[in-house]
Design a protein around this motif. Structure first.
Motif, PDB file in Angstrom:
ATOM      1  N   ASP A   1       1.188  -1.179   0.227  1.00 52.88           N
ATOM      2  CA  ASP A   1       0.398  -0.037   0.059  1.00 52.88           C
ATOM      3  C   ASP A   1       0.597   1.122  -0.197  1.00 52.88           C
ATOM      4  OD1 ASP A   1      -2.068  -1.770  -0.234  1.00 52.88           O
ATOM      5  OD2 ASP A   1      -2.807  -1.877   2.432  1.00 52.88           O
ATOM      6  N   GLU A   2       1.559   1.033   0.712  1.00 54.14           N
ATOM      7  CA  GLU A   2       2.566   2.416   0.669  1.00 54.14           C
ATOM      8  C   GLU A   2       3.289   2.750  -0.570  1.00 54.14           C
ATOM      9  OE1 GLU A   2       4.850   5.615   2.077  1.00 54.14           O
ATOM     10  OE2 GLU A   2       3.301   4.777   2.431  1.00 54.14           O
TER      11      GLU A   2
ATOM     12  N   ARG B   1       0.971   4.540  -3.027  1.00 56.28           N
ATOM     13  CA  ARG B   1       0.978   5.431  -2.740  1.00 56.28           C
ATOM     14  C   ARG B   1       2.283   6.000  -2.753  1.00 56.28           C
ATOM     15  NH1 ARG B   1       2.081   9.337   0.594  1.00 56.28           N
ATOM     16  NH2 ARG B   1       4.020   8.160   1.141  1.00 56.28           N
TER      17      ARG B   1
ATOM     18  N   HIS C   1       1.778   9.220  -5.670  1.00 53.43           N
ATOM     19  CA  HIS C   1       2.102  10.930  -6.543  1.00 53.43           C
ATOM     20  C   HIS C   1       3.111  10.889  -6.333  1.00 53.43           C
ATOM     21  CE1 HIS C   1       3.166  13.946  -3.887  1.00 53.43           C
ATOM     22  NE2 HIS C   1       4.584  14.036  -3.379  1.00 53.43           N
TER      23      HIS C   1
END
Length: 243
Positions: free
Chosen positions: A70-71, A74, A78
């Motif tokens: 998930d990170e 993300r 970005h």
């Protein structure tokens, strides 16, 4: 037919493939990955056609990343809007279409932060009347409902017809046809010969002379649409939160 043009975003209005390559180069350099990592990332990405959660699951496992799936996803969402580019001539052509009386919208699959970031950072938000992003709506191309949502945001009714333009034979061409739209398979960001830039399918033969009958891509590039059956085009893998 009303003057409505619904454009796909990635690899239609913006060069998603080049942005991903730039992201992958940065990703490899920042982590000092082996020489074959870049080619592996580009091949595994399949030009955005595979689900991003699956993609980053493969990435974290292959390279032993400390970040969670998930990170990592993300961070990618970005960065991608900062890397994507929209050619000035594309923006100018969209403004020209609107000056000529067309209503223009973007219909795109993907997470809202990523896709809206691309639209705003490239200045496309100033060149279109509306957009519909699947991550916002919970509806994905090729579903008729996402084309309806974009048309409604423009203050129009999908029953009035229009054009769907994009690089996917399934999501854009077959989806648009199912929604009752004339369609154009248009992949300018895929480096094809000029004759392959615009191949359209439409439920009714369009007028090919005079401003009333010109399809949006012909107005942008002076290309004539050529009727084909979308079923003979190669099908990409099923799209699920890709891009």
């Amino acid at each position: 037919m009303q003057r409505l043009a619904l454009f796909d975003l990635d690899n239609t209005l913006v060069d998603r493939s080049e942005a991903f390559r730039r992201w992958a180069v940065e990703f490899c350099a920042d982590r000092e990955l082996p020489d074959d990592a870049l080619a592996w990332l580009i091949a595994t990405d399949q030009d955005g056609a595979v689900p991003r959660d699956w993609f980053f699951g493969e990435v974290t496992e292959r390279f032993g990343l400390a970040a969670s799936v998930d990170e990592a996803w993300r961070q990618y969402r970005h960065r991608m809007p900062e890397l994507v580019r929209c050619p000035q001539e594309v923006r100018a052509s969209l403004r020209l279409l609107r000056d000529e009386g067309w209503t223009v919208a973007i219909v795109t699959n993907g997470q809202a932060d990523n896709q809206l970031g691309k639209i705003r950072r490239t200045g496309l938000d100033q060149c279109v009347d509306a957009w519909a992003v699947s991550g916002d709506l919970g509806i994905r191309k090729p579903a008729r409902e996402i084309f309806e949502a974009a048309t409604r945001e423009c203050g129009l009714d999908l029953r009035g017809g229009g054009w769907a333009i994009g690089d996917s034979p399934v999501l854009d061409v077959e989806g648009g046809r199912a929604a009752g739209l004339a369609t154009l398979w248009d992949a300018p960001m895929v480096r094809q010969p000029r004759e392959g830039l615009a191949i359209g399918t439409h439920p009714a033969r369009p007028h090919r002379h005079g401003r009333r009958g010109r399809c949006p891509s012909a107005a942008r590039r002076g290309l004539r649409p050529v009727a084909v059956q979308p079923s003979v085009q190669p099908r990409p893998p099923a799209d699920a939160d890709a891009i």
